[in-house]
Design an enzyme around this catalytic site. Structure first.
Site, PDB file in Angstrom:
ATOM      1  N   LYS A  35      16.186 -27.235  -2.211  1.00 14.58           N
ATOM      2  CA  LYS A  35      15.668 -26.846  -1.391  1.00 14.58           C
ATOM      3  C   LYS A  35      14.945 -27.371  -0.432  1.00 14.58           C
ATOM      4  O   LYS A  35      14.152 -27.692   0.971  1.00 14.58           O
ATOM      5  CB  LYS A  35      14.700 -25.591  -2.060  1.00 14.58           C
ATOM      6  CG  LYS A  35      15.452 -24.421  -2.540  1.00 14.58           C
ATOM      7  CD  LYS A  35      14.470 -23.514  -2.998  1.00 14.58           C
ATOM      8  CE  LYS A  35      15.152 -22.073  -2.807  1.00 14.58           C
ATOM      9  NZ  LYS A  35      14.303 -20.873  -3.660  1.00 14.58           N
ATOM     10  N   ARG A 154       8.544  -7.255   4.155  1.00 15.02           N
ATOM     11  CA  ARG A 154       9.926  -6.272   3.874  1.00 15.02           C
ATOM     12  C   ARG A 154      11.019  -7.734   4.068  1.00 15.02           C
ATOM     13  O   ARG A 154      11.235  -8.614   5.588  1.00 15.02           O
ATOM     14  CB  ARG A 154      10.723  -5.530   4.341  1.00 15.02           C
ATOM     15  CG  ARG A 154       9.554  -4.121   4.101  1.00 15.02           C
ATOM     16  CD  ARG A 154       9.553  -3.395   5.200  1.00 15.02           C
ATOM     17  NE  ARG A 154       8.578  -4.207   6.969  1.00 15.02           N
ATOM     18  CZ  ARG A 154       9.671  -3.005   7.971  1.00 15.02           C
ATOM     19  NH1 ARG A 154      10.013  -1.952   8.112  1.00 15.02           N
ATOM     20  NH2 ARG A 154       8.907  -3.796   8.893  1.00 15.02           N
ATOM     21  N   PHE A 249      11.470   6.071   4.842  1.00 13.82           N
ATOM     22  CA  PHE A 249      11.888   6.226   3.521  1.00 13.82           C
ATOM     23  C   PHE A 249      12.105   7.469   2.828  1.00 13.82           C
ATOM     24  O   PHE A 249      11.838   7.853   1.895  1.00 13.82           O
ATOM     25  CB  PHE A 249      11.017   5.540   2.019  1.00 13.82           C
ATOM     26  CG  PHE A 249      10.785   4.068   2.442  1.00 13.82           C
ATOM     27  CD1 PHE A 249      10.931   3.180   1.272  1.00 13.82           C
ATOM     28  CD2 PHE A 249       9.919   3.211   3.720  1.00 13.82           C
ATOM     29  CE1 PHE A 249      11.339   1.804   1.187  1.00 13.82           C
ATOM     30  CE2 PHE A 249      10.050   1.920   3.215  1.00 13.82           C
ATOM     31  CZ  PHE A 249      10.656   1.154   2.534  1.00 13.82           C
ATOM     32  N   GLY A 253      21.323   7.424   0.609  1.00  7.29           N
ATOM     33  CA  GLY A 253      22.034   6.124   0.447  1.00  7.29           C
ATOM     34  C   GLY A 253      22.281   6.772  -0.648  1.00  7.29           C
ATOM     35  O   GLY A 253      22.805   7.048  -1.441  1.00  7.29           O
ATOM     36  N   CYS A 260      12.433  -6.673  -4.943  1.00  4.90           N
ATOM     37  CA  CYS A 260      11.725  -6.345  -5.807  1.00  4.90           C
ATOM     38  C   CYS A 260      10.859  -4.593  -6.213  1.00  4.90           C
ATOM     39  O   CYS A 260      11.049  -4.277  -7.503  1.00  4.90           O
ATOM     40  CB  CYS A 260      10.196  -5.957  -4.479  1.00  4.90           C
ATOM     41  SG  CYS A 260       9.792  -7.336  -4.178  1.00  4.90           S
ATOM     42  N   ARG A 327      20.085 -10.189  -5.229  1.00  3.74           N
ATOM     43  CA  ARG A 327      20.045  -9.701  -6.376  1.00  3.74           C
ATOM     44  C   ARG A 327      19.533  -8.103  -6.004  1.00  3.74           C
ATOM     45  O   ARG A 327      18.945  -7.348  -5.541  1.00  3.74           O
ATOM     46  CB  ARG A 327      17.834  -9.993  -6.065  1.00  3.74           C
ATOM     47  CG  ARG A 327      18.339 -10.878  -6.554  1.00  3.74           C
ATOM     48  CD  ARG A 327      16.300 -11.896  -6.531  1.00  3.74           C
ATOM     49  NE  ARG A 327      15.658 -12.455  -5.302  1.00  3.74           N
ATOM     50  CZ  ARG A 327      14.740 -12.582  -4.755  1.00  3.74           C
ATOM     51  NH1 ARG A 327      13.847 -13.495  -6.311  1.00  3.74           N
ATOM     52  NH2 ARG A 327      14.167 -12.903  -4.026  1.00  3.74           N
TER      53      ARG A 327
HETATM   54  N1  LIG Z   1      11.472 -10.922  -1.920  1.00  3.51           N
HETATM   55  C1  LIG Z   1       9.852 -10.205  -1.169  1.00  3.51           C
HETATM   56  O1  LIG Z   1      10.601  -9.266  -0.837  1.00  3.51           O
HETATM   57  C2  LIG Z   1       9.028  -9.956  -2.129  1.00  3.51           C
HETATM   58  C3  LIG Z   1       7.809  -8.977  -1.300  1.00  3.51           C
HETATM   59  C4  LIG Z   1       6.099  -8.965  -1.602  1.00  3.51           C
HETATM   60  C5  LIG Z   1       6.366  -9.989  -3.089  1.00  3.51           C
HETATM   61  N2  LIG Z   1       7.443 -10.735  -4.019  1.00  3.51           N
HETATM   62  C6  LIG Z   1       7.023 -11.310  -4.424  1.00  3.51           C
HETATM   63  O2  LIG Z   1       6.468 -12.275  -5.239  1.00  3.51           O
HETATM   64  C7  LIG Z   1       7.117 -13.711  -5.444  1.00  3.51           C
HETATM   65  C8  LIG Z   1       8.214 -14.667  -5.569  1.00  3.51           C
HETATM   66  O3  LIG Z   1       9.257 -13.406  -4.496  1.00  3.51           O
HETATM   67  P1  LIG Z   1      10.422 -14.629  -3.540  1.00  3.51           P
HETATM   68  O4  LIG Z   1      11.202 -13.290  -3.445  1.00  3.51           O
HETATM   69  O5  LIG Z   1       9.692 -15.129  -3.020  1.00  3.51           O
HETATM   70  O6  LIG Z   1      10.604 -15.481  -4.789  1.00  3.51           O
HETATM   71  P2  LIG Z   1      12.123 -16.613  -4.828  1.00  3.51           P
HETATM   72  O7  LIG Z   1      12.493 -16.320  -5.730  1.00  3.51           O
HETATM   73  O8  LIG Z   1      13.117 -16.365  -3.661  1.00  3.51           O
HETATM   74  O9  LIG Z   1      11.968 -17.823  -4.550  1.00  3.51           O
HETATM   75  C9  LIG Z   1      10.357 -18.673  -5.931  1.00  3.51           C
HETATM   76  C10 LIG Z   1      10.667 -20.379  -5.988  1.00  3.51           C
HETATM   77  O10 LIG Z   1       9.750 -20.485  -7.019  1.00  3.51           O
HETATM   78  C11 LIG Z   1       9.634 -21.768  -6.518  1.00  3.51           C
HETATM   79  N3  LIG Z   1       9.345 -22.012  -8.180  1.00  3.51           N
HETATM   80  C12 LIG Z   1       9.262 -21.485  -9.338  1.00  3.51           C
HETATM   81  N4  LIG Z   1       8.720 -21.847 -10.390  1.00  3.51           N
HETATM   82  C13 LIG Z   1       7.920 -23.402  -9.824  1.00  3.51           C
HETATM   83  C14 LIG Z   1       6.493 -23.762 -10.033  1.00  3.51           C
HETATM   84  N5  LIG Z   1       6.550 -23.608 -11.461  1.00  3.51           N
HETATM   85  N6  LIG Z   1       6.409 -24.859  -9.243  1.00  3.51           N
HETATM   86  C15 LIG Z   1       6.878 -24.990  -7.826  1.00  3.51           C
HETATM   87  N7  LIG Z   1       8.066 -23.923  -7.333  1.00  3.51           N
HETATM   88  C16 LIG Z   1       8.461 -22.991  -8.352  1.00  3.51           C
HETATM   89  C17 LIG Z   1      11.886 -21.307  -7.767  1.00  3.51           C
HETATM   90  O11 LIG Z   1      12.115 -22.390  -6.791  1.00  3.51           O
HETATM   91  C18 LIG Z   1      11.450 -20.696  -6.248  1.00  3.51           C
HETATM   92  O12 LIG Z   1      12.475 -21.192  -4.519  1.00  3.51           O
HETATM   93  C19 LIG Z   1       7.815 -12.402  -7.157  1.00  3.51           C
HETATM   94  O13 LIG Z   1       6.726 -12.487  -7.819  1.00  3.51           O
HETATM   95  C20 LIG Z   1       7.817 -11.151  -5.516  1.00  3.51           C
HETATM   96  O14 LIG Z   1       8.190  -9.342  -6.816  1.00  3.51           O
HETATM   97  C21 LIG Z   1       8.836 -10.825  -3.749  1.00  3.51           C
END
Ligand SMILES: NC(=O)c1ccc[n+]([C@@H]2O[C@H](COP(=O)([O-])OP(=O)(O)OC[C@H]3O[C@@H](n4cnc5c(N)ncnc54)[C@H](O)[C@@H]3O)[C@@H](O)[C@H]2O)c1
Length: 440
Positions: A35, A154, A249, A253, A260, A327
């Protein structure tokens, strides 16, 4: 300020890019070397409208860089954001191994007094755990203040949401930390709400659980509408005009998916269970959603008697439009079920197909266009309302299919449009449209 963001997924990369856009110097760290290589070349590892352009611009301007090394990445940091994943464990609890790993690595490599901000969604009490871990493993005698800053973006509009969010929540008891973070976020011009750490952690889960509840509620109403002859689109519109309810919301659907809502609702049930509270309402929300994801297949089985050997075209695979995130996408549940029933599955998605290949059954055949997917199929299932799928002319189904039979999980067309096009059309919470002469 010098910012370091740990984890470059949907949240971390968007946070890093947005903070660089408002003028900060940002280093993004990830343990995934591939990445980091891609991002150094200007390639975003995720599809998110506007993200790659801003990433390239800020990298070229020298405000954004990418690192696999904590040592290099933390050397100058005034503020460190933790944005690693907190996926679901098999028992429903949030898996905190990436969080604890990041906390220990921060402790080993931080060189100056720093604020550590948790953006990842974590169970109540986790910021205390992070604080404890960092204190325990610190290599240098520096002072660390841990704060919570839950993320509400989002997928599909993450950059827009970062610049136009409804609120920024900061959880800390330390007023100096709060002031620094307020200063950091001020250029976004979004209302900032400061509260205690545990309440901030809970705000995130409560918000997602509430939105999931709204979705399951309207889906249940849609199922009743089908039985009593009401129209869910009219019902949702009429409800949404009430400001106490709000119109968002309320779209019926095939259930919520994504990275999340499914994991956060399950985690909140566990958080409640850990303090001996049985969160019955949320358990029902989850159950309703699971049933709703299978609903289109039930409709197809009712109509066709069986799907063995039938060719079913799935239009849209990502859990919602404008993202490549697969996911917990309803398409996984639907494709698995159809495959188990020996249907021949054809799939199309404008962006997510390459990710879908890793999670959908092996036998699924992928096509590059809607036309190719639909051509010659026995039935079409609309699973994601990407703009090009929503706008695909109903008349074209007539030309491409033996008998145009559509199961629309996103209510992309009006019933009048379906009747006019002469297609057989089953949607969510509305009457079926069956042209005269169609076999039922
Ligand atoms: N995706 C969303 O829409 C969203 C919205 C709000 C909150 N969140 C929360 O935010 C957090 C991250 O979600 P995401 O969707 O971005 O996750 P993701 O899985 O897309 O990305 C997580 C990243 O963290 C990296 N990673 C893991 N362990 C690591 C470490 N020790 N050091 C450095 N990098 C590391 C992984 O390689 C990956 O690239 C989660 O807790 C999620 O619940 C996500």
């Amino acid at each position: 300020m010098n910012i370091t963001v740990i984890g470059t997924g949907y949240v971390g990369l968007v946070t890093g890019v947005s903070l660089s856009e408002i003028g900060h110097h940002v280093t993004c760290i990830d343990i995934d070397a591939h990445k980091i290589d891609e991002m150094r070349k200007g390639i975003s590892p995720i599809f998110e409208p506007g993200l790659e352009e801003l990433m390239r611009k800020n990298t070229a301007d020298g405000r954004l860089n990418f690192e696999t090394s904590y040592e290099n990445g933390l050397a100058q940091a005034d503020i460190i954001f933790i944005a690693v994943g907190t996926p679901q464990k098999s028992d429903g609890h949030a898996n905190l191994e990436h969080i604890t790993d990041a906390a220990k690595r921060i402790a080993r490599h931080v060189k100056r007094d720093t604020i550590v901000v948790t953006k990842s969604t974590v169970p109540v009490g986790t910021n205390d755990l992070i604080d404890g871990l960092i204190t325990e493993h610190l290599a240098e005698p520096v002072s660390i203040s841990v704060a919570s800053n839950p993320e509400f973006l989002r997928e599909g509009s993450a950059i827009y949401d970062t610049f136009h969010g409804d609120r920024i929540v900061i959880g800390t008891a330390d007023q100096k930390t709060a002031k620094t973070l307020e200063e950091l976020f001020r250029p976004f011009q979004i209302p900032i709400y400061q509260t205690d750490v545990r309440s901030a952690e809970m705000i995130k889960y409560a918000s997602n659980a509430f939105l999931a509840t709204k979705i399951s509620f309207i889906n249940e109403i849609s199922n009743i509408c089908e039985k009593v002859g009401a129209d869910i689109e009219a019902v949702a519109y009429g409800m949404g005009q009430d400001k106490r309810i709000g119109s968002q919301f309320l779209k019926a659907g095939i259930g919520y998916g994504g990275s999340c809502f499914p994991k956060d609702t399950n985690a909140l049930v566990q958080i409640a269970g850990n303090v001996e509270h049985d969160f019955e309402l949320l358990k029902s929300v989850i159950k309703v959603n699971n049933n709703q994801q299978a609903m289109l297949v039930d409709k197809a089985l009712n109509r066709l008697g069986g799907v063995m050997g039938k060719t079913i075209a799935l239009l849209g695979l990502s859990f919602k439009p404008n993202t490549d995130d697969m996911r917990e996408a309803p398409s996984i549940v639907i494709a698995d079920r159809l495959a188990a029933l020996d249907a021949h599955i054809i799939a199309y998605d404008p962006i997510a197909a390459s990710h879908a290949k890793h999670v959908l059954p092996q036998a699924v055949e992928y096509k590059e266009t809607i036309e190719e997917a639909v051509k010659g199929s026995d039935a079409v299932m609309i699973l994601t309302d990407w703009a090009n799928i929503k706008q695909f002319p109903l008349a074209a189904y007539q030309n491409l299919m033996k008998t145009p039979l559509i199961f629309d999980g996103r209510n992309c067309y009006t019933l009048d449009e379906a009747a006019e096009a002469g297609v057989e059309y089953y949607s969510v919470g509305r009457k079926a449209v069956v042209p005269s002469g169609a076999i039922q």
